[in-house]
Design a protein around this motif. Structure first.
Motif, mmCIF file in Angstrom:
data_model
loop_
_atom_site.group_PDB
_atom_site.id
_atom_site.type_symbol
_atom_site.label_atom_id
_atom_site.label_comp_id
_atom_site.label_asym_id
_atom_site.label_seq_id
_atom_site.Cartn_x
_atom_site.Cartn_y
_atom_site.Cartn_z
ATOM 1 N N ASP A 1 70.011 27.124 -33.351
ATOM 2 C CA ASP A 1 71.896 27.537 -32.681
ATOM 3 C C ASP A 1 71.566 28.594 -31.253
ATOM 4 O OD1 ASP A 1 72.609 25.693 -34.723
ATOM 5 O OD2 ASP A 1 73.619 27.653 -35.395
ATOM 6 N N GLU A 2 70.255 29.347 -31.424
ATOM 7 C CA GLU A 2 70.066 30.107 -30.248
ATOM 8 C C GLU A 2 69.168 28.970 -28.885
ATOM 9 O OE1 GLU A 2 70.848 32.893 -29.698
ATOM 10 O OE2 GLU A 2 71.483 33.096 -31.999
ATOM 11 N N GLN A 3 69.108 28.364 -28.844
ATOM 12 C CA GLN A 3 68.464 27.110 -27.484
ATOM 13 C C GLN A 3 69.022 27.941 -26.278
ATOM 14 O OE1 GLN A 3 66.925 24.452 -27.786
ATOM 15 N NE2 GLN A 3 66.012 24.814 -25.400
ATOM 16 N N ASP A 4 69.850 29.064 -25.960
ATOM 17 C CA ASP A 4 69.976 29.389 -24.724
ATOM 18 C C ASP A 4 68.597 30.287 -24.813
ATOM 19 O OD1 ASP A 4 72.020 28.142 -23.393
ATOM 20 O OD2 ASP A 4 73.398 28.940 -24.510
ATOM 21 N N ARG A 5 68.630 31.804 -25.269
ATOM 22 C CA ARG A 5 67.907 32.475 -25.952
ATOM 23 C C ARG A 5 66.462 32.180 -25.293
ATOM 24 N NH1 ARG A 5 67.072 36.518 -31.178
ATOM 25 N NH2 ARG A 5 69.044 35.607 -31.110
ATOM 26 N N ARG A 6 66.370 30.962 -26.498
ATOM 27 C CA ARG A 6 64.507 30.246 -26.884
ATOM 28 C C ARG A 6 64.202 29.987 -24.941
ATOM 29 N NH1 ARG A 6 64.901 27.455 -29.973
ATOM 30 N NH2 ARG A 6 65.866 25.866 -29.935
ATOM 31 N N ASP A 7 65.310 29.008 -23.600
ATOM 32 C CA ASP A 7 65.140 28.948 -22.955
ATOM 33 C C ASP A 7 64.519 30.640 -22.139
ATOM 34 O OD1 ASP A 7 65.721 26.527 -23.217
ATOM 35 O OD2 ASP A 7 67.763 25.822 -22.932
ATOM 36 N N VAL A 8 65.476 31.560 -22.225
ATOM 37 C CA VAL A 8 65.848 32.662 -21.459
ATOM 38 C C VAL A 8 64.705 33.168 -21.893
ATOM 39 C CG1 VAL A 8 66.622 35.306 -20.203
ATOM 40 C CG2 VAL A 8 68.353 32.783 -21.039
ATOM 41 N N ILE A 9 63.912 33.350 -22.551
ATOM 42 C CA ILE A 9 63.247 33.657 -22.889
ATOM 43 C C ILE A 9 61.398 33.131 -22.405
ATOM 44 C CG2 ILE A 9 61.025 34.088 -24.823
ATOM 45 C CD1 ILE A 9 63.563 34.982 -26.846
ATOM 46 N N GLU A 10 62.240 31.807 -22.477
ATOM 47 C CA GLU A 10 60.699 30.948 -21.440
ATOM 48 C C GLU A 10 60.725 30.617 -20.177
ATOM 49 O OE1 GLU A 10 61.409 26.839 -23.236
ATOM 50 O OE2 GLU A 10 60.763 27.235 -25.884
ATOM 51 N N ARG A 11 61.582 31.273 -19.639
ATOM 52 C CA ARG A 11 62.137 31.464 -18.244
ATOM 53 C C ARG A 11 61.455 32.272 -18.133
ATOM 54 N NH1 ARG A 11 60.633 29.232 -13.668
ATOM 55 N NH2 ARG A 11 61.909 29.681 -11.834
ATOM 56 N N LYS A 12 61.865 33.268 -18.579
ATOM 57 C CA LYS A 12 60.870 35.031 -17.703
ATOM 58 C C LYS A 12 59.269 34.376 -18.274
ATOM 59 C CE LYS A 12 64.854 37.616 -19.070
ATOM 60 N NZ LYS A 12 65.125 38.072 -17.887
ATOM 61 N N PHE A 13 58.793 33.912 -18.856
ATOM 62 C CA PHE A 13 57.448 34.107 -19.127
ATOM 63 C C PHE A 13 56.884 32.765 -18.518
ATOM 64 C CE2 PHE A 13 58.673 36.671 -22.791
ATOM 65 C CZ PHE A 13 57.209 37.590 -23.434
ATOM 66 N N GLU A 14 57.322 32.075 -18.057
ATOM 67 C CA GLU A 14 56.837 31.363 -16.678
ATOM 68 C C GLU A 14 57.114 31.959 -15.877
ATOM 69 O OE1 GLU A 14 58.441 26.696 -15.145
ATOM 70 O OE2 GLU A 14 59.391 27.611 -16.504
ATOM 71 N N LYS A 15 57.909 32.336 -15.317
ATOM 72 C CA LYS A 15 58.039 33.426 -14.338
ATOM 73 C C LYS A 15 56.997 34.194 -14.185
ATOM 74 C CE LYS A 15 61.794 34.051 -11.694
ATOM 75 N NZ LYS A 15 63.317 34.965 -11.631
ATOM 76 N N LEU A 16 56.678 34.908 -15.370
ATOM 77 C CA LEU A 16 55.172 36.089 -14.961
ATOM 78 C C LEU A 16 53.876 35.631 -15.580
ATOM 79 C CD1 LEU A 16 53.849 38.524 -15.988
ATOM 80 C CD2 LEU A 16 54.870 38.682 -18.368
ATOM 81 N N THR A 17 53.547 34.299 -15.563
ATOM 82 C CA THR A 17 52.395 33.515 -15.206
ATOM 83 C C THR A 17 52.522 32.823 -14.111
ATOM 84 O OG1 THR A 17 53.019 32.672 -17.459
ATOM 85 C CG2 THR A 17 51.393 31.150 -16.367
ATOM 86 N N GLU A 18 53.442 32.603 -13.327
ATOM 87 C CA GLU A 18 53.113 31.699 -11.641
ATOM 88 C C GLU A 18 53.137 33.061 -11.199
ATOM 89 O OE1 GLU A 18 57.837 30.427 -11.382
ATOM 90 O OE2 GLU A 18 56.811 28.933 -12.668
ATOM 91 N N ALA A 19 53.741 34.334 -11.549
ATOM 92 C CA ALA A 19 53.786 35.965 -10.624
ATOM 93 C C ALA A 19 51.381 35.846 -10.959
ATOM 94 C CB ALA A 19 54.484 36.717 -11.159
#
Length: 84
Positions: free
Chosen positions: A43-61
């Protein structure tokens, strides 16, 4: 190539990007309180998506910092894809 060999503009770009990474890491500390159960809750797919995207951006940086320092281009490296 050592840090003393970098042209000033390149060294400044790297320093700015490192500061961005540091800010991103600091801002991600807020996600440390999220338990595994809360993270994987269907039920928290949106939270998971936000967390994953933020860490993806950090990894890319972080990878961009490596590229800037070493002078390697994105096309000369293969970037591993995240496992799901």
């Amino acid at each position: 190539m050592g840090a003393e060999d970098l042209p000033p503009d390149r060294a400044n770009r790297i320093a700015d990007a490192v500061e961005d990474v540091e800010r991103n890491v600091t801002s991600r500390r807020g996600f440390q309180h999220v338990s595994r159960d809360a993270y994987t809750d269907p039920d928290e797919q949106d939270r998971r998506d936000v967390i994953e995207r933020k860490f993806e951006k950090l990894t890319e940086a972080t990878l961009e910092q490596y590229r800037l320092y070493t002078g390697k281009s994105r096309s000369s490296q293969s970037t591993p894809r995240a496992r799901r």
